[in-house]
Design an enzyme around this catalytic site. Structure first.
Site, PDB file in Angstrom:
ATOM      1  N   LYS A  13      37.472  49.891  50.217  1.00  0.00           N
ATOM      2  CA  LYS A  13      36.409  50.049  51.214  1.00  0.00           C
ATOM      3  C   LYS A  13      37.031  50.020  52.608  1.00  0.00           C
ATOM      4  O   LYS A  13      38.151  49.547  52.827  1.00  0.00           O
ATOM      5  CB  LYS A  13      35.367  48.934  51.081  1.00  0.00           C
ATOM      6  CG  LYS A  13      35.910  47.506  51.210  1.00  0.00           C
ATOM      7  CD  LYS A  13      36.152  47.053  52.649  1.00  0.00           C
ATOM      8  CE  LYS A  13      36.865  45.713  52.725  1.00  0.00           C
ATOM      9  NZ  LYS A  13      37.237  45.319  54.124  1.00  0.00           N
ATOM     10  N   ASP A 143      33.733  40.569  50.149  1.00  0.00           N
ATOM     11  CA  ASP A 143      33.754  41.995  49.802  1.00  0.00           C
ATOM     12  C   ASP A 143      33.310  42.262  48.359  1.00  0.00           C
ATOM     13  O   ASP A 143      32.961  43.389  48.018  1.00  0.00           O
ATOM     14  CB  ASP A 143      35.162  42.578  49.972  1.00  0.00           C
ATOM     15  CG  ASP A 143      35.655  42.547  51.406  1.00  0.00           C
ATOM     16  OD1 ASP A 143      34.805  42.457  52.320  1.00  0.00           O
ATOM     17  OD2 ASP A 143      36.882  42.604  51.615  1.00  0.00           O
TER      18      ASP A 143
END
Length: 295
Positions: A13, A143
């Site tokens: 990401k 995350d």
């Protein structure tokens, strides 16, 4: 019991917004962030059954000095946590093909942990369900919940465990510039907390108009990462490259389309996201890069 196996892609990401909010009594910081999934990924294979518990990592992104004890790896911790929470007395073997740079702010370790949770949930004799699995992911890191969902992008707040999944935007290319040495996330948070305390700065969650998330051009107007205020002083490569990417993004944006140059997460990876920008661009002496795309 015979062994079962499942393979999952563990996507990296980038953060297009990352604001660090108040530090809680336990030392953790709340955040608000705009996550964007990208094509770069590790490949995680989990086998469960009558096996000795083990974890192996191979691939181009494994550092020369290795990844340390297996028991400290986030993927191992994810498997251990899942088995304990579901009272599943099983062995496991985790194999990771590592392509995401380590310590680069791209969520590689978190993506691997999320992939392990998905794999074990799919093979479990007593699956815990999506809501509980997401809650479990949140205990492993900020995350992990987003990367567990496999959504294209999401707005997240709290410790990253509160998510608003957003519809995908058009796919665009991203140039990633990682370094051999990453940035320790804990040290980056500590440096930021020290800077904020010394300045007496006050911070609060910000209200964003939902329309600001509807296009790349609108996101470019709010793109920011609080870690950019401290990480350049901690990492020479970031100090040299980040201003170059920001200047280049501004120049490209003035000529045509939209470009965003930022640090991802706590670093050390810098990225240049190119939206509707035509032409070919040379990067002089910059030698190490990964061209990928958003998803």
């Amino acid at each position: 019991m015979s062994a079962s196996s499942r393979t999952e892609n563990a996507h990296a990401k980038i953060n297009l917004v990352l604001r660090i909010l108040a530090r809680e009594a336990n030392g953790y910081h709340s955040i608000e962030t705009l996550f964007q999934r990208i094509a770069l990924h590790d490949v995680v294979t989990v086998r469960v059954g009558d096996l000795a518990r083990e974890l192996t990592c191979t691939g181009p992104a494994v550092p020369a000095h290795g990844l340390g004890p297996a028991e400290q790896n986030l993927a191992w911790r994810a498997a251990e946590l899942y088995a304990r929470e579901t009272a599943w007395e099983t062995g496991w073997s985790i194999s990771i093909l590592k392509r995401i740079p380590v310590g680069g702010g791209l969520g590689g370790g978190s993506a691997d942990a999320a992939a392990v949770l998905r794999a074990m949930e799919a093979m479990s004799p007593a699956p815990m369900g999506g809501a509980r699995l997401l809650e479990l992911a949140g205990t492993l890191g900020a995350d992990v919940p987003f990367l567990l969902t496999q959504a294209s992008r999401a707005w997240a707040w709290g410790r990253g465990d509160r998510l608003l999944v957003l519809p995908p935007l058009p796919v665009v290319p991203v140039l990633l510039m990682p370094f051999d040495e990453g940035v320790n996330t804990g040290a980056a948070y500590q440096a930021f907390a020290g800077m904020r305390e010394a300045s007496g700065e006050l911070v609060a969650a910000r209200e964003y108009d939902a329309r600001l998330f509807e296009s790349w051009a609108q996101i470019a107007t709010i793109a920011e990462n609080d870690f950019e205020r401290v990480v350049p002083a901690m990492h020479t490569g970031v100090a040299e490259l980040l201003p170059f990417f920001k200047t280049l993004a501004h120049s490209l944006g003035e000529r045509s389309g939209t470009a965003i140059g930022m640090l991802s997460g706590s670093g050390a990876t810098c990225f240049l996201l190119l939206c509707d920008v035509g032409g070919n661009f040379g990067f002089g002496g910059v030698e190490r890069h990964i061209m990928t795309q958003t998803l």
